[in-house]
Design a protein around this motif. Sequence first.
Motif, PDB file in Angstrom:
ATOM      1  N   PRO A   9      47.530 -17.024 -23.755  1.00  0.00           N
ATOM      2  CA  PRO A   9      46.636 -16.491 -24.994  1.00  0.00           C
ATOM      3  C   PRO A   9      47.217 -15.219 -25.618  1.00  0.00           C
ATOM      4  O   PRO A   9      47.552 -14.896 -26.573  1.00  0.00           O
ATOM      5  CB  PRO A   9      45.335 -16.366 -24.580  1.00  0.00           C
ATOM      6  N   ALA A  10      47.627 -14.416 -24.315  1.00  0.00           N
ATOM      7  CA  ALA A  10      48.119 -13.103 -24.976  1.00  0.00           C
ATOM      8  C   ALA A  10      49.268 -13.190 -25.503  1.00  0.00           C
ATOM      9  O   ALA A  10      49.747 -12.411 -26.848  1.00  0.00           O
ATOM     10  CB  ALA A  10      48.128 -12.035 -23.804  1.00  0.00           C
ATOM     11  N   ALA A  11      50.214 -14.087 -24.960  1.00  0.00           N
ATOM     12  CA  ALA A  11      51.375 -14.284 -25.544  1.00  0.00           C
ATOM     13  C   ALA A  11      51.430 -15.221 -27.189  1.00  0.00           C
ATOM     14  O   ALA A  11      52.231 -14.634 -28.084  1.00  0.00           O
ATOM     15  CB  ALA A  11      52.331 -15.237 -24.894  1.00  0.00           C
ATOM     16  N   ARG A  12      50.199 -15.767 -27.217  1.00  0.00           N
ATOM     17  CA  ARG A  12      49.985 -16.668 -28.519  1.00  0.00           C
ATOM     18  C   ARG A  12      49.743 -15.471 -29.439  1.00  0.00           C
ATOM     19  O   ARG A  12      50.178 -15.572 -30.647  1.00  0.00           O
ATOM     20  CB  ARG A  12      49.033 -17.657 -28.325  1.00  0.00           C
ATOM     21  N   LEU A  13      48.636 -14.468 -29.281  1.00  0.00           N
ATOM     22  CA  LEU A  13      48.345 -13.511 -29.991  1.00  0.00           C
ATOM     23  C   LEU A  13      49.671 -12.456 -30.536  1.00  0.00           C
ATOM     24  O   LEU A  13      49.595 -12.449 -31.637  1.00  0.00           O
ATOM     25  CB  LEU A  13      47.217 -12.544 -29.345  1.00  0.00           C
ATOM     26  N   PHE A  42      48.699  -5.850 -44.132  1.00  0.00           N
ATOM     27  CA  PHE A  42      47.731  -5.895 -42.747  1.00  0.00           C
ATOM     28  C   PHE A  42      48.040  -7.099 -42.283  1.00  0.00           C
ATOM     29  O   PHE A  42      48.396  -8.325 -42.776  1.00  0.00           O
ATOM     30  CB  PHE A  42      46.126  -5.842 -43.334  1.00  0.00           C
ATOM     31  N   SER A  43      48.279  -7.133 -40.714  1.00  0.00           N
ATOM     32  CA  SER A  43      48.502  -8.198 -40.143  1.00  0.00           C
ATOM     33  C   SER A  43      47.401  -9.021 -39.252  1.00  0.00           C
ATOM     34  O   SER A  43      47.621 -10.075 -38.856  1.00  0.00           O
ATOM     35  CB  SER A  43      49.614  -7.871 -38.981  1.00  0.00           C
ATOM     36  N   LEU A  44      46.141  -8.186 -39.297  1.00  0.00           N
ATOM     37  CA  LEU A  44      45.017  -8.660 -38.677  1.00  0.00           C
ATOM     38  C   LEU A  44      43.633  -8.248 -39.358  1.00  0.00           C
ATOM     39  O   LEU A  44      43.577  -7.039 -39.595  1.00  0.00           O
ATOM     40  CB  LEU A  44      44.967  -8.316 -37.138  1.00  0.00           C
ATOM     41  N   VAL A  45      42.820  -9.344 -39.526  1.00  0.00           N
ATOM     42  CA  VAL A  45      41.604  -9.183 -40.220  1.00  0.00           C
ATOM     43  C   VAL A  45      40.570  -9.489 -39.448  1.00  0.00           C
ATOM     44  O   VAL A  45      40.222 -10.839 -39.076  1.00  0.00           O
ATOM     45  CB  VAL A  45      41.587  -9.740 -41.669  1.00  0.00           C
ATOM     46  N   LEU A  46      39.644  -8.643 -39.107  1.00  0.00           N
ATOM     47  CA  LEU A  46      38.430  -9.116 -38.443  1.00  0.00           C
ATOM     48  C   LEU A  46      37.084  -9.196 -39.385  1.00  0.00           C
ATOM     49  O   LEU A  46      37.265  -8.475 -40.601  1.00  0.00           O
ATOM     50  CB  LEU A  46      37.849  -7.510 -37.403  1.00  0.00           C
ATOM     51  N   TYR A  47      36.384 -10.215 -39.222  1.00  0.00           N
ATOM     52  CA  TYR A  47      35.122 -10.412 -39.816  1.00  0.00           C
ATOM     53  C   TYR A  47      34.128 -10.379 -38.704  1.00  0.00           C
ATOM     54  O   TYR A  47      33.725 -11.434 -38.294  1.00  0.00           O
ATOM     55  CB  TYR A  47      35.293 -11.807 -40.633  1.00  0.00           C
ATOM     56  N   PRO A  48      33.669  -9.178 -38.470  1.00  0.00           N
ATOM     57  CA  PRO A  48      32.943  -9.150 -37.158  1.00  0.00           C
ATOM     58  C   PRO A  48      31.494  -9.564 -36.964  1.00  0.00           C
ATOM     59  O   PRO A  48      31.137 -10.110 -36.009  1.00  0.00           O
ATOM     60  CB  PRO A  48      33.142  -7.384 -36.984  1.00  0.00           C
ATOM     61  N   ILE A  49      30.593  -9.581 -38.159  1.00  0.00           N
ATOM     62  CA  ILE A  49      29.393  -9.832 -37.876  1.00  0.00           C
ATOM     63  C   ILE A  49      28.650 -11.111 -38.901  1.00  0.00           C
ATOM     64  O   ILE A  49      27.573 -11.231 -38.714  1.00  0.00           O
ATOM     65  CB  ILE A  49      28.316  -8.641 -37.971  1.00  0.00           C
ATOM     66  N   ALA A  65      53.202 -11.152 -34.869  1.00  0.00           N
ATOM     67  CA  ALA A  65      54.618 -10.976 -35.281  1.00  0.00           C
ATOM     68  C   ALA A  65      55.060 -11.972 -36.485  1.00  0.00           C
ATOM     69  O   ALA A  65      55.769 -11.605 -37.169  1.00  0.00           O
ATOM     70  CB  ALA A  65      55.608 -11.725 -34.071  1.00  0.00           C
ATOM     71  N   ALA A  66      54.305 -13.177 -36.681  1.00  0.00           N
ATOM     72  CA  ALA A  66      54.449 -14.146 -37.719  1.00  0.00           C
ATOM     73  C   ALA A  66      53.676 -13.648 -38.973  1.00  0.00           C
ATOM     74  O   ALA A  66      54.049 -13.965 -39.967  1.00  0.00           O
ATOM     75  CB  ALA A  66      54.068 -15.344 -37.244  1.00  0.00           C
ATOM     76  N   ALA A  67      52.855 -12.700 -38.708  1.00  0.00           N
ATOM     77  CA  ALA A  67      51.899 -12.334 -39.981  1.00  0.00           C
ATOM     78  C   ALA A  67      52.740 -11.872 -41.243  1.00  0.00           C
ATOM     79  O   ALA A  67      52.255 -12.158 -42.312  1.00  0.00           O
ATOM     80  CB  ALA A  67      50.867 -11.265 -39.282  1.00  0.00           C
ATOM     81  N   PRO A  68      53.562 -10.947 -41.106  1.00  0.00           N
ATOM     82  CA  PRO A  68      54.443 -10.632 -42.276  1.00  0.00           C
ATOM     83  C   PRO A  68      54.827 -11.645 -43.250  1.00  0.00           C
ATOM     84  O   PRO A  68      54.719 -11.508 -44.563  1.00  0.00           O
ATOM     85  CB  PRO A  68      55.460  -9.639 -41.670  1.00  0.00           C
ATOM     86  N   ALA A  69      55.196 -12.639 -42.616  1.00  0.00           N
ATOM     87  CA  ALA A  69      55.836 -14.009 -43.266  1.00  0.00           C
ATOM     88  C   ALA A  69      54.662 -14.804 -43.547  1.00  0.00           C
ATOM     89  O   ALA A  69      54.486 -15.497 -44.814  1.00  0.00           O
ATOM     90  CB  ALA A  69      56.799 -14.679 -42.531  1.00  0.00           C
ATOM     91  N   ASP A  70      53.677 -15.167 -42.788  1.00  0.00           N
ATOM     92  CA  ASP A  70      52.700 -16.023 -42.980  1.00  0.00           C
ATOM     93  C   ASP A  70      51.301 -15.653 -43.335  1.00  0.00           C
ATOM     94  O   ASP A  70      50.353 -16.330 -43.654  1.00  0.00           O
ATOM     95  CB  ASP A  70      52.480 -16.856 -41.620  1.00  0.00           C
ATOM     96  N   MET A  72      53.894 -19.833 -38.359  1.00  0.00           N
ATOM     97  CA  MET A  72      52.781 -19.177 -37.514  1.00  0.00           C
ATOM     98  C   MET A  72      52.478 -19.888 -36.372  1.00  0.00           C
ATOM     99  O   MET A  72      52.743 -19.538 -35.279  1.00  0.00           O
ATOM    100  CB  MET A  72      51.791 -18.349 -38.225  1.00  0.00           C
ATOM    101  N   ALA A  73      52.002 -21.246 -36.631  1.00  0.00           N
ATOM    102  CA  ALA A  73      51.502 -22.218 -35.674  1.00  0.00           C
ATOM    103  C   ALA A  73      52.796 -22.306 -34.739  1.00  0.00           C
ATOM    104  O   ALA A  73      52.296 -22.510 -33.573  1.00  0.00           O
ATOM    105  CB  ALA A  73      51.148 -23.356 -36.343  1.00  0.00           C
ATOM    106  N   ASP A  74      53.820 -22.618 -35.275  1.00  0.00           N
ATOM    107  CA  ASP A  74      54.957 -23.182 -34.179  1.00  0.00           C
ATOM    108  C   ASP A  74      55.207 -21.902 -33.191  1.00  0.00           C
ATOM    109  O   ASP A  74      55.199 -22.248 -31.916  1.00  0.00           O
ATOM    110  CB  ASP A  74      56.210 -23.293 -34.919  1.00  0.00           C
ATOM    111  N   ALA A  75      55.467 -20.866 -33.615  1.00  0.00           N
ATOM    112  CA  ALA A  75      55.658 -19.457 -32.841  1.00  0.00           C
ATOM    113  C   ALA A  75      54.458 -19.397 -31.748  1.00  0.00           C
ATOM    114  O   ALA A  75      54.657 -19.285 -30.611  1.00  0.00           O
ATOM    115  CB  ALA A  75      55.511 -18.439 -33.595  1.00  0.00           C
ATOM    116  N   ALA A  76      53.140 -19.580 -31.997  1.00  0.00           N
ATOM    117  CA  ALA A  76      52.078 -19.400 -31.459  1.00  0.00           C
ATOM    118  C   ALA A  76      52.024 -20.681 -30.461  1.00  0.00           C
ATOM    119  O   ALA A  76      51.621 -20.378 -29.208  1.00  0.00           O
ATOM    120  CB  ALA A  76      50.644 -19.328 -32.071  1.00  0.00           C
TER     121      ALA A  76
END
Length: 305
Positions: free
Chosen positions: A11-15, A240-247, A20-25, A1-5
């Motif tokens: 920043p948008a490309a990093r996101l 899930f690929s993205l988890v928010l911890y909003p508040i 894209a790496a979330a299923p594996a990482d 994940m870190a290597d790809a980012a």
Amino acid sequence: MADAADGARTPAARLRALLAAAPADGPVLAPGAYDALSARLVADAGFSCVYMTGFGTTASLIGQPDIGLLGAAEMADNARRIAAVIGDVPLIADADTGYGNALNVARTVDTYERAGVAGIQLEDQVTPKRCGHMGGKEVISTAEMAGKIRAACEARRDPDTVIIARTDAVATDGVDEALDRARAYRDAGADVLFVEAPTGEADIEKIAGALAGGTPLLFNWAEGGRTPPLTLPRLRELGFSLVLYPIGTLLAATAGVRSLLETLRRDGTPAAALGSPQQMTLPGFDEFTELVGLSAIREREARYS
């Protein structure tokens, strides 16, 4: 994940690389920030992504609940200040309903991109909206929201900017309707799907299973909200690929300020809250000024003296 980012140019490309790496990482974790200082703390803690919470932005700017009181300019200004202090760390920003119709959404996307936002979250509530974990929500039609998503995608100046489509229809029409809406928003071009506020683990499993494959899924780990607080391994298992911890940062800051004020009111000074030099319970003055970059500024001053 870190290597790809790390190889991404913006920043948008990093996101996009992180997602894209979330299923594996494993899922990308995005703690909420309500101002530049809290965002700096999130980035300094080593998180790969920052989330600008609309709930926290409203609370910190005007001391009011998240019921659609802020406009696009106020939200974008907060995003600009946050993006300025977190460097290359991608910023995902709440853009509420887009602040109007599809044409307003297009302008909001342009404004947010210029502010430095890498990911833009849009929801299908009526205007004025309210926090996704409050009662009394209403939603616009699926067709209208799909049009907003198409407008958002076409308005991007940077094709890597991530458009997140959120539906609040679980509360108004049930999980099946929310799934139909999520599919329609995916077809309209959304890069990430966000089904807000399911109230049981069975519903979360149903959402994850029905929307699996292709488009990344977002889970909102809303602290104290209506959604069950699943463990990170379980969220990874569900895909899930993205988890928010909003508040969480906002709640922690509130608790800390209250504690300090109670000490000050009781003792007349903050000495007890500060603690001894060996056991400081609050950051020291020098520690805090270092946190906000005083050393770097002094180095720059010396170069120009």
